[in-house]
Design a protein around this motif. Structure first.
Motif, PDB file in Angstrom:
ATOM      1  N   ASN A 150       0.791  -1.221   0.000  1.00 30.39           N
ATOM      2  CA  ASN A 150       0.000   0.000   0.000  1.00 30.39           C
ATOM      3  C   ASN A 150       0.828   1.276   0.000  1.00 30.39           C
ATOM      4  O   ASN A 150       0.280   2.358  -0.071  1.00 30.39           O
TER       5      ASN A 150
ATOM      6  N   ALA B 200      -8.510  -2.878  -3.753  1.00 36.02           N
ATOM      7  CA  ALA B 200      -7.395  -3.118  -2.830  1.00 36.02           C
ATOM      8  C   ALA B 200      -7.224  -4.588  -2.464  1.00 36.02           C
ATOM      9  O   ALA B 200      -6.253  -4.933  -1.783  1.00 36.02           O
TER      10      ALA B 200
ATOM     11  N   TRP C 133      -2.630  -2.903  -6.377  1.00 41.81           N
ATOM     12  CA  TRP C 133      -4.021  -2.494  -6.538  1.00 41.81           C
ATOM     13  C   TRP C 133      -4.448  -2.759  -7.982  1.00 41.81           C
ATOM     14  O   TRP C 133      -3.663  -2.602  -8.913  1.00 41.81           O
TER      15      TRP C 133
ATOM     16  N   MET D   4      -5.235   1.306   4.020  1.00 43.71           N
ATOM     17  CA  MET D   4      -5.229   1.696   2.605  1.00 43.71           C
ATOM     18  C   MET D   4      -4.835   3.151   2.398  1.00 43.71           C
ATOM     19  O   MET D   4      -4.618   3.586   1.263  1.00 43.71           O
TER      20      MET D   4
END
Length: 225
Positions: free
Chosen positions: A54, A115, A85, A210
């Motif tokens: 992330n 995600a 992603w 996230m």
């Protein structure tokens, strides 16, 4: 004297038994701690892996951009996408359907950034409008006017890349868990209209995990030509 000796032996045996039990308990405690260690290590490793995916640090040889012509989602703005992603562009029909389901009739769903491949349950969704007669803040307020079950919201004006933008962080009651969860959205104005990037998440913990991907998109924002 014999009675005293027997008493002393009895006491010694009692102490020995108690000491043995204590030692066994301590060893058992150590065993428990040892047995939980692998699980804790695995949990930390999983969290670290999520964080790494992330961060959105692009590969030096290949930067993934969302927005330009030929990318997965063609938008009025471009931004860098966190690794792992998965982007999906939406057709006009799908965009209208998403707007209807989400209650955002004044906007078009343009792109979904999933995600799950990065280990989280949630999306960044991109909404667009062709209107150029409203500021980023006014458009974001209109977007929030369509959101439901909002209990707290805080707006701020800022820059996304070099573009004028407005951001809102808010709390919303989840329709799935019936619990409050944190959400946020960013509105960016360009000559082609206003684009809104929304970050959701199953719950606040997922949302925060996230967040680095959202921040990457925000700081790398630029208009497309």
């Amino acid at each position: 004297m014999r009675k005293l000796t027997r008493g002393a032996v009895s006491a010694a045996l009692t102490i020995g038994v108690l000491s043995g039990c204590s030692s066994a308990a301590e060893k058992g405690g150590d065993t428990t701690r040892e047995s939980t260690a692998p699980a804790e290590t695995a949990a930390k490793a999983e969290k670290a892996a999520k964080a790494e995916k992330n961060t959105g640090k692009p590969d030096a040889k290949k930067v993934t951009l969302i927005g330009p012509a030929g990318s997965a989602c063609e938008l009025p703005v471009s931004f860098e996408l966190a690794k792992a992603w998965k982007p999906s562009g939406l057709s006009v029909e799908d965009g209208k359907l998403l707007a209807k389901i989400s209650g955002h009739a004044a906007f078009r769903g343009a792109c979904e950034l999933d995600a799950k491949p990065a280990g989280n349950i949630g999306f960044m969704r991109v909404w667009t409008t062709d209107r150029t007669d409203s500021s980023a803040r006014q458009t974001l307020e209109a977007y929030m006017g369509e959101e439901k079950n909002v209990s707290e919201q805080k707006f701020s004006d800022l820059k996304a890349g070099d573009l004028p933008a407005s951001e809102v962080v808010y709390t919303q009651k989840s329709a799935l868990t019936d619990e409050p969860r944190q959400q946020r959205a960013l509105a960016v104005k360009t000559p082609k209209g206003v684009t809104i990037v929304h970050l959701g998440g199953l719950d606040t913990e997922e949302h925060k995990e996230m967040l680095p991907a959202y921040e990457l998109a925000k700081k790398s924002m630029a208009p497309t030509t």
